[in-house]
Design a protein around this motif. Sequence first.
Motif, PDB file in Angstrom:
ATOM      1  N   ARG A 167      -4.834  -2.854   7.657  1.00  0.00           N
ATOM      2  CA  ARG A 167      -5.448  -2.192   8.818  1.00  0.00           C
ATOM      3  C   ARG A 167      -5.456  -3.088  10.048  1.00  0.00           C
ATOM      4  O   ARG A 167      -5.731  -2.624  11.147  1.00  0.00           O
ATOM      5  CB  ARG A 167      -6.894  -1.787   8.488  1.00  0.00           C
ATOM      6  N   LEU A 194      -8.937   3.502  -2.843  1.00  0.00           N
ATOM      7  CA  LEU A 194      -8.854   2.125  -2.360  1.00  0.00           C
ATOM      8  C   LEU A 194      -9.729   1.917  -1.130  1.00  0.00           C
ATOM      9  O   LEU A 194     -10.411   0.889  -1.007  1.00  0.00           O
ATOM     10  CB  LEU A 194      -7.406   1.754  -2.038  1.00  0.00           C
ATOM     11  N   GLU A 195      -9.738   2.865  -0.221  1.00  0.00           N
ATOM     12  CA  GLU A 195     -10.547   2.723   0.988  1.00  0.00           C
ATOM     13  C   GLU A 195     -12.031   2.660   0.646  1.00  0.00           C
ATOM     14  O   GLU A 195     -12.788   1.888   1.247  1.00  0.00           O
ATOM     15  CB  GLU A 195     -10.268   3.879   1.960  1.00  0.00           C
ATOM     16  N   LEU A 214       0.818  -1.215   0.000  1.00  0.00           N
ATOM     17  CA  LEU A 214       0.000   0.000   0.000  1.00  0.00           C
ATOM     18  C   LEU A 214       0.854   1.267   0.000  1.00  0.00           C
ATOM     19  O   LEU A 214       0.382   2.336  -0.410  1.00  0.00           O
ATOM     20  CB  LEU A 214      -0.955   0.009   1.194  1.00  0.00           C
ATOM     21  N   ARG A 237      -4.952   5.972  -2.368  1.00  0.00           N
ATOM     22  CA  ARG A 237      -5.344   5.357  -1.089  1.00  0.00           C
ATOM     23  C   ARG A 237      -6.792   5.677  -0.749  1.00  0.00           C
ATOM     24  O   ARG A 237      -7.529   4.834  -0.235  1.00  0.00           O
ATOM     25  CB  ARG A 237      -4.431   5.836   0.048  1.00  0.00           C
ATOM     26  N   ALA A 248      -9.335  -5.134  -1.968  1.00  0.00           N
ATOM     27  CA  ALA A 248     -10.075  -4.851  -0.739  1.00  0.00           C
ATOM     28  C   ALA A 248      -9.533  -5.665   0.437  1.00  0.00           C
ATOM     29  O   ALA A 248      -9.384  -5.159   1.555  1.00  0.00           O
ATOM     30  CB  ALA A 248     -11.561  -5.147  -0.937  1.00  0.00           C
ATOM     31  N   ALA A 288     -12.685  -0.680  -0.892  1.00  0.00           N
ATOM     32  CA  ALA A 288     -12.676  -1.729   0.128  1.00  0.00           C
ATOM     33  C   ALA A 288     -13.981  -1.812   0.906  1.00  0.00           C
ATOM     34  O   ALA A 288     -14.268  -2.818   1.551  1.00  0.00           O
ATOM     35  CB  ALA A 288     -11.511  -1.511   1.099  1.00  0.00           C
ATOM     36  N   ALA A 322      -6.263  -4.202   1.581  1.00  0.00           N
ATOM     37  CA  ALA A 322      -6.479  -3.010   2.399  1.00  0.00           C
ATOM     38  C   ALA A 322      -6.872  -3.403   3.817  1.00  0.00           C
ATOM     39  O   ALA A 322      -6.430  -2.778   4.785  1.00  0.00           O
ATOM     40  CB  ALA A 322      -7.571  -2.136   1.765  1.00  0.00           C
ATOM     41  N   ARG A 323      -7.665  -4.454   3.952  1.00  0.00           N
ATOM     42  CA  ARG A 323      -8.065  -4.917   5.276  1.00  0.00           C
ATOM     43  C   ARG A 323      -6.870  -5.457   6.032  1.00  0.00           C
ATOM     44  O   ARG A 323      -6.681  -5.200   7.223  1.00  0.00           O
ATOM     45  CB  ARG A 323      -9.137  -5.996   5.160  1.00  0.00           C
ATOM     46  N   LEU A 380      -0.617  -2.634  -6.773  1.00  0.00           N
ATOM     47  CA  LEU A 380      -0.731  -3.608  -5.686  1.00  0.00           C
ATOM     48  C   LEU A 380      -0.519  -5.041  -6.163  1.00  0.00           C
ATOM     49  O   LEU A 380      -0.493  -5.960  -5.354  1.00  0.00           O
ATOM     50  CB  LEU A 380      -2.108  -3.492  -5.022  1.00  0.00           C
TER      51      LEU A 380
END
Length: 208
Positions: A207, A157-158, A146, A154, A200, A161, A203-204, A191
Amino acid sequence: MIRVLVADDEPLVVEGIRTVLESAGDITVAATAHNGRDALSAADGVDVALLDLNMPGLGGLDVLERLGATRALILTSFGDQDNVLAAVQSGAAGFLLKTCAPEELIRAVRAVHDGEAYLSPAVTRQLLHLVRPAAVPRRRDAVQRLSRLAAREREVLELLAEGMPNAEIARRAHMSEATVKTYVSRILAKLECDNRVQAALLARDART
């Protein structure tokens, strides 16, 4: 006209989908099938294959892997999580719950036909809750990947996601749908993801 193959082992489901799609005016159900082998035989010349995952003989995943250039939209239920994950890896162009509204079914077929992946927000949330929290090495990999993205990428992407289609991302990010498509293509390339669901999940992981 968008030519669609509808493959499901329940004839009433097939006819119901036919009625919905052909009410749109720009979609025709060019072929139907009630098992995987017939689906493969009928796929030539169609633009979008609408596949049930659970069919006798060859299942939806087997058909998906053999379709070649035909874009596939997967019909799924809340009980198909493992198969949905496998379909992500096999490059399905979209995922749709069988309980979706008629308008969403039409919107999904049009999106997949236009080269845009379609993810039902409900399916995306299902996948994100299914995947276990990432192990430390996996999280590190996600964070590193990322880091290749610019701030605006970004942001897109959020929103992606969260399971949003391009039109909703465009509204939330105050940009055109064409610009969103460009951003999504760039994000997937940076990515090293094959589709939106993989992005997605990445991205998870970052986090977690």
